[in-house]
Design a protein around this motif. Structure first.
Motif, PDB file in Angstrom:
ATOM      1  N   PRO A  62       0.814  -1.220   0.000  1.00 22.39           N
ATOM      2  CA  PRO A  62       0.000   0.000   0.000  1.00 22.39           C
ATOM      3  C   PRO A  62       0.850   1.273   0.000  1.00 22.39           C
ATOM      4  O   PRO A  62       0.483   2.267  -0.633  1.00 22.39           O
ATOM      5  N   VAL A  63       1.969   1.226   0.680  1.00 27.08           N
ATOM      6  CA  VAL A  63       2.854   2.393   0.721  1.00 27.08           C
ATOM      7  C   VAL A  63       3.425   2.669  -0.672  1.00 27.08           C
ATOM      8  O   VAL A  63       3.433   3.816  -1.137  1.00 27.08           O
ATOM      9  N   ILE A  64       3.868   1.629  -1.340  1.00 28.33           N
ATOM     10  CA  ILE A  64       4.383   1.779  -2.705  1.00 28.33           C
ATOM     11  C   ILE A  64       3.279   2.297  -3.626  1.00 28.33           C
ATOM     12  O   ILE A  64       3.507   3.176  -4.460  1.00 28.33           O
ATOM     13  N   LYS A  71       3.091  10.197  -7.635  1.00 29.36           N
ATOM     14  CA  LYS A  71       4.098  10.605  -8.619  1.00 29.36           C
ATOM     15  C   LYS A  71       3.629  10.450 -10.062  1.00 29.36           C
ATOM     16  O   LYS A  71       3.934  11.286 -10.906  1.00 29.36           O
ATOM     17  N   ILE A  72       2.905   9.384 -10.354  1.00 33.16           N
ATOM     18  CA  ILE A  72       2.564   9.077 -11.745  1.00 33.16           C
ATOM     19  C   ILE A  72       1.224   9.670 -12.173  1.00 33.16           C
ATOM     20  O   ILE A  72       1.105  10.204 -13.274  1.00 33.16           O
ATOM     21  N   SER A  75      -0.390  13.937  -9.779  1.00 34.86           N
ATOM     22  CA  SER A  75       0.187  15.218 -10.212  1.00 34.86           C
ATOM     23  C   SER A  75      -0.341  15.615 -11.592  1.00 34.86           C
ATOM     24  O   SER A  75      -0.659  16.784 -11.833  1.00 34.86           O
ATOM     25  N   VAL A  76      -0.475  14.649 -12.482  1.00 31.47           N
ATOM     26  CA  VAL A  76      -1.004  14.920 -13.829  1.00 31.47           C
ATOM     27  C   VAL A  76      -2.484  15.281 -13.752  1.00 31.47           C
ATOM     28  O   VAL A  76      -2.938  16.241 -14.383  1.00 31.47           O
ATOM     29  N   GLU A  77      -3.236  14.517 -12.977  1.00 32.15           N
ATOM     30  CA  GLU A  77      -4.672  14.787 -12.830  1.00 32.15           C
ATOM     31  C   GLU A  77      -4.910  16.204 -12.323  1.00 32.15           C
ATOM     32  O   GLU A  77      -5.772  16.917 -12.839  1.00 32.15           O
ATOM     33  N   GLU A  78      -4.153  16.587 -11.311  1.00 29.01           N
ATOM     34  CA  GLU A  78      -4.379  17.906 -10.725  1.00 29.01           C
ATOM     35  C   GLU A  78      -4.010  19.033 -11.688  1.00 29.01           C
ATOM     36  O   GLU A  78      -4.690  20.053 -11.729  1.00 29.01           O
ATOM     37  N   LYS A  79      -2.982  18.840 -12.478  1.00 30.39           N
ATOM     38  CA  LYS A  79      -2.641  19.844 -13.498  1.00 30.39           C
ATOM     39  C   LYS A  79      -3.762  19.952 -14.530  1.00 30.39           C
ATOM     40  O   LYS A  79      -4.143  21.056 -14.932  1.00 30.39           O
TER      41      LYS A  79
END
Length: 100
Positions: A62-64, A71-72, A75-79
């Motif tokens: 779950p941590v991974i 990271k993958i 960040s893209v979704e929010e942009k």
């Protein structure tokens, strides 16, 4: 939770794919308390499996998963959401936490 969130995307006729530009900002249902309820649901499933397997090493998954999603995809979704909805999304982002 993930299924509920998915159904809201379909109801709003917007994409669930992280690399596509959304056409609607979904803020109802589980999105009132988490900006990422689908990933949150998946994470809870992984933690549940780790508990059921009763092995300390399984808690690494779950941590991974969280790190990879951050990271993958997130960040893209929010942009994309900022591009598509501007101030409306930024206001939502101020009010609702990313995970919980």
């Amino acid at each position: 939770m993930a299924i509920w969130a998915d159904s809201l995307f379909k109801k709003s006729k917007t994409t669930i794919m992280p690399y596509e530009i959304p056409t609607s900002l979904v803020t109802e249902g589980p999105f009132r308390t988490s900006r990422q309820p689908i990933y949150l649901g998946m994470t809870l499933i992984l933690f549940g499996e780790a508990i059921l397997l009763d092995s300390l090493i399984t808690f690494i998954f779950p941590v991974i998963f969280i790190i990879l999603m951050e990271k993958i995809f997130i960040s893209v979704e929010e942009k994309n959401l900022e591009m598509a909805f501007g101030e409306k999304y930024l206001d939502y982002k101020k009010k609702v936490r990313r995970w919980i």
